[in-house]
Design a protein around this motif. Structure first.
Motif, mmCIF file in Angstrom:
data_model
loop_
_atom_site.group_PDB
_atom_site.id
_atom_site.type_symbol
_atom_site.label_atom_id
_atom_site.label_comp_id
_atom_site.label_asym_id
_atom_site.label_seq_id
_atom_site.Cartn_x
_atom_site.Cartn_y
_atom_site.Cartn_z
ATOM 1 N N VAL A 19 0.974 -1.292 0.114
ATOM 2 C CA VAL A 19 0.022 0.045 0.001
ATOM 3 C C VAL A 19 0.711 1.333 0.098
ATOM 4 N N LEU A 20 0.232 2.154 -0.781
ATOM 5 C CA LEU A 20 1.126 3.535 -0.829
ATOM 6 C C LEU A 20 0.110 4.480 -0.246
ATOM 7 N N GLN A 21 0.519 5.318 0.652
ATOM 8 C CA GLN A 21 -0.351 6.472 1.333
ATOM 9 C C GLN A 21 0.163 7.591 0.998
ATOM 10 N N ILE A 22 -0.611 8.447 0.058
ATOM 11 C CA ILE A 22 -0.216 9.983 -0.095
ATOM 12 C C ILE A 22 -0.743 10.985 1.051
ATOM 13 N N VAL A 23 0.295 11.279 1.782
ATOM 14 C CA VAL A 23 -0.435 12.186 2.860
ATOM 15 C C VAL A 23 -0.308 13.823 2.471
ATOM 16 N N PRO A 24 -1.496 14.387 2.350
ATOM 17 C CA PRO A 24 -1.411 16.036 2.102
ATOM 18 C C PRO A 24 -1.147 16.694 3.207
ATOM 19 N N PRO A 25 -0.760 18.011 3.005
ATOM 20 C CA PRO A 25 -0.761 18.941 3.915
ATOM 21 C C PRO A 25 -1.748 19.353 4.888
ATOM 22 N N THR A 26 -1.783 19.609 6.045
ATOM 23 C CA THR A 26 -2.785 19.970 6.689
ATOM 24 C C THR A 26 -3.519 21.179 6.887
ATOM 25 N N GLY A 27 -2.423 22.309 6.469
ATOM 26 C CA GLY A 27 -2.974 23.643 6.290
ATOM 27 C C GLY A 27 -3.069 24.304 7.513
ATOM 28 N N GLY A 28 -2.588 23.759 8.562
ATOM 29 C CA GLY A 28 -2.586 24.469 9.896
ATOM 30 C C GLY A 28 -1.954 25.584 9.967
ATOM 31 N N LEU A 59 8.426 21.359 -22.831
ATOM 32 C CA LEU A 59 7.871 20.739 -21.521
ATOM 33 C C LEU A 59 7.729 22.280 -20.699
ATOM 34 N N VAL A 60 6.296 22.515 -20.170
ATOM 35 C CA VAL A 60 6.170 23.432 -19.318
ATOM 36 C C VAL A 60 5.378 23.106 -18.077
ATOM 37 N N ALA A 61 5.729 23.450 -16.809
ATOM 38 C CA ALA A 61 4.830 22.948 -15.738
ATOM 39 C C ALA A 61 4.827 24.028 -14.656
ATOM 40 N N LEU A 62 3.646 24.251 -14.329
ATOM 41 C CA LEU A 62 3.083 25.171 -13.223
ATOM 42 C C LEU A 62 2.605 24.484 -12.110
ATOM 43 N N ASP A 63 3.022 25.117 -10.765
ATOM 44 C CA ASP A 63 2.633 24.441 -9.608
ATOM 45 C C ASP A 63 2.272 25.736 -8.716
ATOM 46 N N GLY A 64 1.269 25.507 -7.756
ATOM 47 C CA GLY A 64 1.105 26.407 -6.758
ATOM 48 C C GLY A 64 0.303 25.919 -5.710
ATOM 49 N N SER A 65 0.518 26.438 -4.431
ATOM 50 C CA SER A 65 -0.361 25.985 -3.299
ATOM 51 C C SER A 65 -0.380 27.083 -2.253
ATOM 52 N N ALA A 66 -1.418 26.957 -1.370
ATOM 53 C CA ALA A 66 -1.529 28.105 -0.295
ATOM 54 C C ALA A 66 -2.415 27.556 0.901
ATOM 55 N N GLY A 67 -1.939 27.593 2.062
ATOM 56 C CA GLY A 67 -2.695 27.166 3.292
ATOM 57 C C GLY A 67 -2.863 28.103 4.234
ATOM 58 N N GLY A 68 -3.659 27.837 5.539
ATOM 59 C CA GLY A 68 -3.756 28.542 6.632
ATOM 60 C C GLY A 68 -5.013 28.327 7.292
ATOM 61 N N ARG A 69 -5.179 29.241 8.023
ATOM 62 C CA ARG A 69 -6.333 29.240 9.252
ATOM 63 C C ARG A 69 -7.383 29.993 8.687
ATOM 64 N N LEU A 70 -8.592 29.678 8.533
ATOM 65 C CA LEU A 70 -9.681 30.619 8.028
ATOM 66 C C LEU A 70 -10.913 30.270 9.430
ATOM 67 N N GLY A 71 -10.829 31.273 10.126
ATOM 68 C CA GLY A 71 -11.652 31.051 11.559
ATOM 69 C C GLY A 71 -11.297 29.690 11.993
ATOM 70 N N PRO A 72 -12.274 28.616 12.407
ATOM 71 C CA PRO A 72 -11.817 27.585 13.151
ATOM 72 C C PRO A 72 -11.408 26.571 12.211
#
Length: 426
Positions: free
Chosen positions: A220-229, A244-257
């Protein structure tokens, strides 16, 4: 006689001023060279100026003087009086072999034996997709050894422990606890996971059917994503040959609770012609590829309970190397889970729904590859749903766990046979 020798020695080792210059073999001044004079009470050093000159106000001579400069071989000699001029020779080439130590213990979990790849380690690997990165792990391979970047999605299988002789995997791939394997064909939709939506990969190359069911008989392979905490954002751009062109972006944080996180990826490449030059014909062209994917999750925790909702999806479009052959896939997954931990009882519930559409064309090319005939078009619409409920109870000397799982996969397959007018002559 002894007193005379001592007197001569003291006369020859009196403090003096020492100056000089440092030049290259062609007479060019060497600036920034370090000049070290060895003294009885400790070494003293100076750095040459722009004209390659140095000066010491108070040193005891004779003394050993050493000159060190980048790109030059070190020079050292005994100087009895100034000025002292040094002419440096170029440094010789030295070939060395670096033998690195083994990976840190985190590379292999000592309790479970699982192989762990963190996001930082994945970023250093020369790979654009997850399956390409996993090739560095012994015992893991892909069906037909083809990357998901260019091969037909139906061949995206996983081979572990020598199992899986076909496209249908004998290894289970989980994204945030939900199977990434297609519910109809069993192939793995690698391109559904954005590159920045991975916190770590946990790979267990052993039968895990007792915990994950019969799909995990090879591992089994488990892919664990970020929690965004924590508040974070990241962006990346990659380019290379074959357009070849590759674009990647991500964002995370708290939004209220809520702790939220999102990531997206897009990749495009013109590809190459998968037929050797001597055998190519007018029907052959580059096997191009383009795909886009996105992932999002939100979690809230309170009083020993946690609710998580997440979703991911994408589309990909690939050319198979001829004018008429193409395959396209689109779909995604919506998932939710609820966990509660009490003093003696634990409860967990998980639900997921994964629709998917896959279209592909099949053709026949004549011997000279000047005529391509469309033989059929195939469309597969699938819907996979799953639900799991788990209850645990801690006893005096044991912990009991009860688990119930219900899953359903449905598929509508339309195979259209082309008429004789489907020829494409070039």
């Amino acid at each position: 006689m002894t007193a005379l020798v001592l007197a001569l020695t003291m006369a020859l080792t009196v403090p003096a001023t020492l100056s000089g210059s440092v030049t290259a073999a062609d007479g060019t001044p060497v600036a920034g060279a370090t000049v070290v004079v060895r003294q009885a009470d400790g070494d003293v050093s100076e750095v040459t100026d722009g004209a390659g000159r140095f000066a010491f106000a108070d040193v005891t001579l004779p003394a050993v003087v050493t000159v060190i400069a980048g790109g030059f071989a070190p020079s050292s000699r005994v100087v009895e009086a100034g000025p002292a001029d040094f002419r440096l020779a170029p440094a010789s080439l030295v070939e060395s072999v670096v033998v690195p130590a083994d990976r840190a213990p985190a590379w292999r979990d000592p309790e479970t034996g699982a192989t762990i790849l963190t996001a930082g380690e994945l970023a250093t690997l020369p790979a654009l997709t997850i399956d390409e990165a996993l090739r560095i792990i012994p015992g893991f391979s892909l069906f037909r050894r083809s990357s998901s970047r260019q091969s037909n999605p139906t061949t995206h299988g996983v081979t572990m422990r020598g199992l899986s002789a076909s496209g249908a995997s004998r290894g289970l791939v989980l994204m945030d606890g939900v199977p990434l394997n297609d519910g109809f064909g069993g192939w793995v939709t690698w391109t559904r996971v954005p590159a920045l939506a991975i916190d770590r990969l946990d790979l267990t190359r052993a039968a895990a059917g007792d915990a994950f069911g019969s799909d995990a008989v090879g591992g089994v392979l488990q892919i664990v994503p970020p929690t965004g905490g924590m508040r974070s954002w990241e962006a990346a751009l990659e380019t290379g040959s074959l357009d070849l062109v590759a674009l990647d972006g991500s964002a995370g944080g708290r939004l209220g609770p809520w702790a939220v996180f999102g990531a997206a990826s897009w990749l495009s490449t013109s590809g190459s012609i998968p037929v050797e030059p001597d055998a190519r014909g007018p029907v052959d062209q580059e096997a191009d590829a383009e795909w886009a994917s996105a992932f999002g999750t939100a979690a809230r925790a309170w009083g020993g309970r946690r609710l998580t909702v997440s979703g991911w999806g994408g589309r990909d479009d690939r050319g198979n190397g001829t004018v008429l052959q193409r395959n396209r896939m689109s779909g995604g997954t919506a998932a939710g889970r609820f966990d509660a931990i009490g003093r003696e009882t634990t409860f967990g519930a998980r639900w997921s729904m994964s629709p998917n559409t896959f279209d592909q064309t099949f053709t026949f090319a004549n011997a000279t590859r000047s005529l391509e005939t469309l033989t059929s078009t195939q469309t597969t619409d699938t819907l996979t749903t799953a639900g799991v409920v788990e209850v645990g109870r801690t006893l005096a000397r044991a912990h009991l766990v009860g688990r119930a799982e219900l899953s359903r996969a449905s598929a509508d397959v339309v195979d259209g046979r082309a008429a004789a007018t489907g020829d494409r002559s070039l």
